[in-house]
Design a protein around this motif. Sequence first.
Motif, PDB file in Angstrom:
ATOM      1  N   GLN A  28       0.199 -10.380  -1.947  1.00  0.00           N
ATOM      2  CA  GLN A  28      -0.707 -10.155  -3.072  1.00  0.00           C
ATOM      3  C   GLN A  28      -0.156  -9.145  -4.080  1.00  0.00           C
ATOM      4  O   GLN A  28      -0.491  -9.199  -5.255  1.00  0.00           O
ATOM      5  CB  GLN A  28      -2.072  -9.656  -2.566  1.00  0.00           C
ATOM      6  N   LEU A  29       0.673  -8.214  -3.594  1.00  0.00           N
ATOM      7  CA  LEU A  29       1.122  -7.119  -4.455  1.00  0.00           C
ATOM      8  C   LEU A  29       2.596  -7.182  -4.845  1.00  0.00           C
ATOM      9  O   LEU A  29       3.025  -6.453  -5.731  1.00  0.00           O
ATOM     10  CB  LEU A  29       0.860  -5.763  -3.773  1.00  0.00           C
TER      11      LEU A  29
ATOM     12  N   ASP B 253      -3.788  -2.875  11.575  1.00  0.00           N
ATOM     13  CA  ASP B 253      -3.287  -1.521  11.307  1.00  0.00           C
ATOM     14  C   ASP B 253      -2.105  -1.542  10.343  1.00  0.00           C
ATOM     15  O   ASP B 253      -1.978  -0.679   9.470  1.00  0.00           O
ATOM     16  CB  ASP B 253      -2.880  -0.840  12.620  1.00  0.00           C
ATOM     17  N   ASP B 254      -1.224  -2.554  10.509  1.00  0.00           N
ATOM     18  CA  ASP B 254      -0.059  -2.594   9.610  1.00  0.00           C
ATOM     19  C   ASP B 254      -0.468  -2.933   8.177  1.00  0.00           C
ATOM     20  O   ASP B 254       0.190  -2.530   7.217  1.00  0.00           O
ATOM     21  CB  ASP B 254       1.007  -3.575  10.125  1.00  0.00           C
ATOM     22  N   ALA B 255      -1.598  -3.643   8.022  1.00  0.00           N
ATOM     23  CA  ALA B 255      -2.098  -3.923   6.667  1.00  0.00           C
ATOM     24  C   ALA B 255      -2.559  -2.634   5.990  1.00  0.00           C
ATOM     25  O   ALA B 255      -2.262  -2.391   4.813  1.00  0.00           O
ATOM     26  CB  ALA B 255      -3.247  -4.922   6.728  1.00  0.00           C
TER      27      ALA B 255
ATOM     28  N   ALA C 175       1.712  -8.865   5.888  1.00  0.00           N
ATOM     29  CA  ALA C 175       2.337  -9.951   5.120  1.00  0.00           C
ATOM     30  C   ALA C 175       1.436 -10.379   3.963  1.00  0.00           C
ATOM     31  O   ALA C 175       1.905 -10.641   2.844  1.00  0.00           O
ATOM     32  CB  ALA C 175       2.622 -11.134   6.046  1.00  0.00           C
ATOM     33  N   TYR C 176       0.125 -10.448   4.220  1.00  0.00           N
ATOM     34  CA  TYR C 176      -0.828 -10.853   3.178  1.00  0.00           C
ATOM     35  C   TYR C 176      -0.855  -9.804   2.062  1.00  0.00           C
ATOM     36  O   TYR C 176      -0.874 -10.150   0.872  1.00  0.00           O
ATOM     37  CB  TYR C 176      -2.218 -11.033   3.775  1.00  0.00           C
ATOM     38  N   VAL C 177      -0.852  -8.533   2.428  1.00  0.00           N
ATOM     39  CA  VAL C 177      -0.870  -7.452   1.439  1.00  0.00           C
ATOM     40  C   VAL C 177       0.377  -7.532   0.563  1.00  0.00           C
ATOM     41  O   VAL C 177       0.297  -7.432  -0.673  1.00  0.00           O
ATOM     42  CB  VAL C 177      -0.955  -6.078   2.133  1.00  0.00           C
ATOM     43  N   GLN C 178       1.539  -7.725   1.195  1.00  0.00           N
ATOM     44  CA  GLN C 178       2.790  -7.809   0.436  1.00  0.00           C
ATOM     45  C   GLN C 178       2.783  -8.997  -0.510  1.00  0.00           C
ATOM     46  O   GLN C 178       3.242  -8.909  -1.656  1.00  0.00           O
ATOM     47  CB  GLN C 178       3.971  -7.911   1.401  1.00  0.00           C
TER      48      GLN C 178
ATOM     49  N   THR D 220      -8.054   0.529  -6.683  1.00  0.00           N
ATOM     50  CA  THR D 220      -7.303  -0.438  -7.481  1.00  0.00           C
ATOM     51  C   THR D 220      -6.509  -1.390  -6.590  1.00  0.00           C
ATOM     52  O   THR D 220      -6.515  -2.612  -6.795  1.00  0.00           O
ATOM     53  CB  THR D 220      -6.330   0.306  -8.417  1.00  0.00           C
ATOM     54  N   ILE D 221      -5.833  -0.825  -5.597  1.00  0.00           N
ATOM     55  CA  ILE D 221      -5.011  -1.643  -4.685  1.00  0.00           C
ATOM     56  C   ILE D 221      -5.891  -2.608  -3.891  1.00  0.00           C
ATOM     57  O   ILE D 221      -5.578  -3.799  -3.761  1.00  0.00           O
ATOM     58  CB  ILE D 221      -4.215  -0.743  -3.713  1.00  0.00           C
ATOM     59  N   MET D 222      -6.998  -2.091  -3.352  1.00  0.00           N
ATOM     60  CA  MET D 222      -7.885  -2.934  -2.534  1.00  0.00           C
ATOM     61  C   MET D 222      -8.469  -4.084  -3.351  1.00  0.00           C
ATOM     62  O   MET D 222      -8.581  -5.219  -2.868  1.00  0.00           O
ATOM     63  CB  MET D 222      -9.019  -2.088  -1.939  1.00  0.00           C
ATOM     64  N   GLU D 223      -8.839  -3.800  -4.587  1.00  0.00           N
ATOM     65  CA  GLU D 223      -9.375  -4.867  -5.444  1.00  0.00           C
ATOM     66  C   GLU D 223      -8.333  -5.962  -5.656  1.00  0.00           C
ATOM     67  O   GLU D 223      -8.650  -7.146  -5.656  1.00  0.00           O
ATOM     68  CB  GLU D 223      -9.811  -4.285  -6.796  1.00  0.00           C
ATOM     69  N   ARG D 224      -7.088  -5.534  -5.816  1.00  0.00           N
ATOM     70  CA  ARG D 224      -6.020  -6.499  -6.049  1.00  0.00           C
ATOM     71  C   ARG D 224      -5.752  -7.321  -4.789  1.00  0.00           C
ATOM     72  O   ARG D 224      -5.551  -8.540  -4.849  1.00  0.00           O
ATOM     73  CB  ARG D 224      -4.749  -5.743  -6.471  1.00  0.00           C
ATOM     74  N   VAL D 225      -5.758  -6.656  -3.636  1.00  0.00           N
ATOM     75  CA  VAL D 225      -5.489  -7.347  -2.368  1.00  0.00           C
ATOM     76  C   VAL D 225      -6.576  -8.374  -2.068  1.00  0.00           C
ATOM     77  O   VAL D 225      -6.295  -9.493  -1.608  1.00  0.00           O
ATOM     78  CB  VAL D 225      -5.374  -6.321  -1.217  1.00  0.00           C
TER      79      VAL D 225
END
Length: 467
Positions: A452-453, A394-396, A447-450, A421-426
């Motif tokens: 990657q972005l 959920d936090d992702a 943490a993984y999302v942060q 766009t964001i999902m493709e990058r993540v």
Amino acid sequence: MVFYLPENIETASVLDELTPRQIVAELDKYVIGQAEAKRATAIALRNRIRRQKLQSELAEEILPKNIILIGPTGVGKTEIARRLARLANSPFLKVEASRFTEVGYVGRDVESMIRDLVEIAIDMVREEKVEEVAEKAEQNAEERLLDLLLPPPSTSAGPEKPPGTDHGEAAGEHYKRTREKLRAQLREGKLDERQVEVEVRERSFPAVEIVSSQGIEEMDINFRDMLPGLFGQRSKKRRMRVADAMDYLIQEEENRLIDMDQVTRAAVERAEQSGIIFLDEIDKIAGREHGHGPDVSREGVQRDILPIVEGTTVNTRYGMVRTDHILFIAAGAFHVSKPSDLIPELQGRFPIRVELQALTVEDFIRILKEPKSALVKQYTALLETEGIKLSFTDDALEEIARFAATVNEQTENIGARRLHTIMERVLDEISFEGPDLKKKNVRIDAAYVQKQLADIVKNQDLSRYIL
């Protein structure tokens, strides 16, 4: 007493049971938020059903209440209209108003949208008819294919045989048993690779487009009909696999079983009575020019669109089509212009105005996981084909939504499209390494999302290009 009844009674009965509240509930499955827009379109759809129950004299006078959806890109304008059309089983055409040009200039003329709508209606009705005759067509194709695999015994009369020595019945029984064995093998797919010789009809004589002073009329001239003695029906024999031959013969049988004249009549009626045209980018033709020069006038395009929306008769290759009862849903961002910049006559033909709201972080979170075809479900299904079990915390999702909202604020607001766009990058790394990953259970957290972005978002100049 005469009533307007659509040709598809089953669809009408299903729609008849849907109240405006239920129509909104159906739209909620695909579009998040925008309650006011859903409410307006649901009422417009329900009024169509109400109109069909009236006497024809009164029904003829009741015109659809066209709608203008006002809001930035990516908030669900097109999706609401498209889902509404699917729900109503109505022919639906999306067209950009800016693609049309004023009469006298080279470009698409506005009447082409009606011709395109009729073509869509033809395809819809034909698909429905195909479903009705599918079983019969398959049976006929199977019999024809069995005749190719095992030609029937000769029926030529031989010398008269004395009683008790007639082998014809025995031969007939043997042929029937062999044919049934082949039928069983055919249905099990055991004969798919065998080659057969099929008589294939050559394609019909090519259509000819005529350019007249009124623009491209897109009319077909069939020289075979005009000169039937000159162009005979030509065919040739072609060797193909049994599986391919079955598909070809089914298609040929479907064409034989379907009455295209009936399809055309039903399709024209459906386009006239329940067609929906989505006029996107209506704001691009708003405004009036006072300068001089060869530029195409936006006001001129509005005046060309006006008679179509008001109600006129358009000549198509399938006959004359009236536009009086076609529902027009216009949409535009109206950042620079406003609906009142449209010419008064066109404004009056769009009595319902609905403003769609910009999407919030909470809306983005819901868009990611709630709709039937939510982005998270799409990416999970795609990677599952590689054997990867993808899961999002959920936090992702909150982090992805927050990033999308932030970038929309800092740059151009493109609504929910920013999520793609964001999902493709993540998921860029996982999508690339997917087939080679040893660990098939992948968990995406904040943490993984942060990670990657982070670099892209820190550098605002870079984020304007990348995100």
